[in-house]
Design an enzyme around this catalytic site. Structure first.
Site, PDB file in Angstrom:
ATOM      1  N   LEU C 225       0.816  -1.212   0.000  1.00 23.52           N
ATOM      2  CA  LEU C 225       0.000   0.000   0.000  1.00 23.52           C
ATOM      3  C   LEU C 225       0.853   1.267   0.000  1.00 23.52           C
ATOM      4  O   LEU C 225       1.699   1.452   0.857  1.00 23.52           O
ATOM      5  CB  LEU C 225      -0.883  -0.027   1.250  1.00 23.52           C
ATOM      6  N   ASP C 226       0.632   2.143  -0.941  1.00 22.51           N
ATOM      7  CA  ASP C 226       1.317   3.449  -1.017  1.00 22.51           C
ATOM      8  C   ASP C 226       2.833   3.313  -1.119  1.00 22.51           C
ATOM      9  O   ASP C 226       3.573   4.231  -0.783  1.00 22.51           O
ATOM     10  CB  ASP C 226       0.983   4.325   0.199  1.00 22.51           C
TER      11      ASP C 226
END
Lengths: 282, 282, 282, 282
Positions: C225-226
């Site tokens: 994530l990210d």
């Protein structure tokens, strides 16, 4: 939440005691200063812009301001924070500036209220439609048509109680009479280069000289063409690989950004005139 | 680590096959391209700058370049990455540009080697001393002195095998002969405004017009005063609160930054001439 | 005017002779290089992007590229300059990123072709309508709905032959399977601060820490994530006077600008993957 | 020319009438406000900084300020515009920040007066010599040496009446006691990335993640390492072609610029503390 949130701006001769007098008027109305900027010009004039929250009726505050204003011979102006400014947009064939203004108006990013786009070409009608803004087209090919257009501008200013006229790449030179009639409330945008170029096709000239920066200047309209008090300027970096057409596209982006900033600051009463200069309380 | 790291730059007429020919020469010498930039000008000229790592002797590579260069009528130049350029600095009274150049030379941030600062005023001697750079002062008040100064410049260029002459706020107009003698290897810096201002005290004029940007332009010296091919331009934001003196200080910062960048790019062979324009391979 | 203007991009192991081989293929087809950028990564991979004008049939050029490509084990890609990329936009409640993408698509400023905006909230339907782009709403409240949404995304990718999926503040974490299925062709945008903030309401945290810069990062979507390869980052200056709500507005402007730039570069084949890093040929 | 030009800064609880009270005190001393900035924090505190020209004796103005200050429970500070701040510089091996501070002090561009550079490494002695600033070296390898160094810092602060301690890449964690002793008058600089990186060799990590921006944060020293109130942040753009070593050089430029700005603002009394945040009156 206080009842009112005002913008107060004023100009007067610089002397000790002005801030004290104005802040006294605010205290008397139970107001609270939420934003404050001031400037003393080298020519002896004093400029100030405040945002004030208060519960007192507007009439009470205005009465106090009138007293202080008379004592210090102030030109003052009181408005509500966020009130959209009644703005007439003049356009021609280029779409970028008009498009940006109407887009931001619609998105709620710019406190203006445009009752009409007036243009000497049909080409802007689709954009105006798209943003649900009335559009009026008037050809300006002859001297008579030009005179009629200028009369129409003044008529619209009167009819819609216009506070700001934006020349969004309008490309017509306004008559001296119209310039004077709109003094201090008409903003123009033009491209700017280092060095400056005179004559036709400036982007071609800028290309041929290999400039590394191209820019734009937003200024008040005065009878001196492109020489009115400057409100905002921006540049962007270009290089040898840009064609004249690309320079023009890049220049148009700078033009619309610069014009939009100038319009925003004017609409928020952040632009005060100091002779041939502007004081900008950003 | 390869034995050599070269900068190769060249100009020739644009035609299919140039990149292929040059890359062939590099392959033949077992070289590897570590940086490459190219540009095809709209006037039909092709510009390229490469950095090449190789173990082959320089003479071998030059022999191959000579072959390719003759076939394509290239003007080419080969240098070692990082070699300091022999640079003559001309100054006058203003310290900011000379100070920045010598500071960065000393810090190892700028690949130049300054054998001398030559100035028409004494005021720069302390800075030159501070940075252990020889300093020579010659007054330029009379026509004879001016002629003598120009002769001295050419003498120094010859004596120190000077590759670049930097007019670091030299404030003297060079004669047409000297301009031609230094063509393509002399860089000047001057302030730039939107709009441009002619005449004395430009910062005062900029103040009175309330400009929002002030800038600087570094350009090659040509007989057309301040009109030579532009190498680099920068601006910085100012506002109504700046006095003319403050504008001047801010402008001087932009001037020294802009000049230093132009000198760096020239010293790294990133600046190629394309008629009145420059190609900058940053 | 030549018949074709192509973008050629490729990746292969770095070794002497690649540029020579590719330029040879271009010469063989009578092509001319109009733009060229290259990069040799420290991990031994070589990246190149060229724009080539030619009159030869595309099949001929592809045949030559196939030969060269096999010899050097290149992954190469050939496209027409300016062809709009088929792009699926995923949105949620926030309007700013979707609005900017569709505005620029419509103005012809961004080479994408969006067949559909898919959202887990109704709120974007008016914007999609406004720009005449089909809109589809699917709630994603339950695990089943989430699974159905992801299946729908893959179905649309397949049906419209989608080349790029843009998560325009989509606010849903994609499953690992979907991330892998879209690897290298899905771009996400998120806000970025110095220092970074974890947890809810980052703009409130940024305000409480008094940060002076807020920014945004556009990156490829990966199961981390990210943390996918970064394509573009921007920041803008803020100060103590900005409320958390103002910081959020300013941050949204940076988000939409950053996402739009990343999408433009991807659509122009300027973004190449180098492991966890990107090579951006601007 | 008026006799005095003062900087007055103060903090107090926000309430109507503060500006009026302060401007009254200024009027009483015949003073004129030449610069004024204010901020009302959302936590109910009011911050103001003024520059005031006056002919009245300083004692008179201080007497009036004391009255007003007591009524509004202000913490106020009065100083002369341009007075150099007595500043202790702590360094280690890295030269860039110390070099920039001393260079600008010497050029008269930064209102600080550095009586000594104190360092845990010898490497800075040549720079200090170069700028004629006394230098003291103390190794900090053992716990005893660290304690001795901290005692020495406090001794120097006392002896030279130090108003600001600058950790110019000092690279030593200060003890909690020393942090408290220097609270609100010690500034540190550290690099900043998006996303943040923990642990050793952050520029290597930044390279491996392919960040597009690298930056620096100047902040007050507090016992929470690198978490004190932020004074200034800057970033600069980098790309895939920069090696870790190049990123470090670029990062160092940002660090020294950011630290110098923070020091300037502090020395000009433009930095006020608002809990964990700063109010910066630029």
């Amino acid at each position: 939440m206080p009842q009112h949130h005002w913008i107060l701006s004023f100009v007067c001769d610089d002397m000790p005691g002005i801030v004290n007098a104005i802040s006294g008027a605010i205290v008397d109305c139970g107001g609270n200063i939420t934003e404050s900027q001031q400037f003393a010009s080298s020519n002896g004039r004093f400029f100030m812009r405040l945002q004030v929250e208060a519960d007192a009726p507007r009439a009470d505050f205005e009465a106090r301001l009138t007293q202080v204003g008379e004592r210090h011979q102030m030109e003052w102006q009181l408005d509500d924070v966020g009130r959209p400014l009644r703005t007439l947009v003049l356009g021609s064939t280029a779409k970028h500036c008009v498009s940006d203004l109407l887009f931001r108006q619609r998105e709620g990013q710019l406190p203006i209220d445009v009752p009409l786009v007036l243009s000497n070409h049909e080409s802007l009608s689709r954009i105006a439609d798209f943003y649900d803004v009335p559009f009026e087209h008037r050809p300006v090919m002859t001297a008579e048509e030009k005179q009629a257009m200028e009369a129409r501008i003044l008529e619209l200013v009167d009819q819609h109680d216009i506070e700001l006229v934006v020349l969004a790449r309008y490309m017509q030179i306004l008559s001296e009479d119209l310039c004077r009639a709109l003094e201090g409330r008409a903003i123009n945008i033009h491209h700017s280069f280092l060095p400056g170029f005179k004559g036709a096709n400036p982007y071609r000239q800028a290309h041929d000289r290999g400039v590394k920066l191209i820019g734009a200047t937003a200024h008040f309209v005065t009878p001196d063409l492109d020489e009115g008090p400057i409100i905002e300027q921006n540049v962007t970096r270009v290089d040898h690989s840009h064609s004249p057409a690309q320079l023009q596209h890049i220049g148009q982006d700078v033009e619309s950004q610069t014009l939009t900033r100038a319009v925003r600051w004017f609409a928020e009463h952040r632009v005060l005139l100091d002779g041939d200069r502007t004081v900008i309380f950003r």
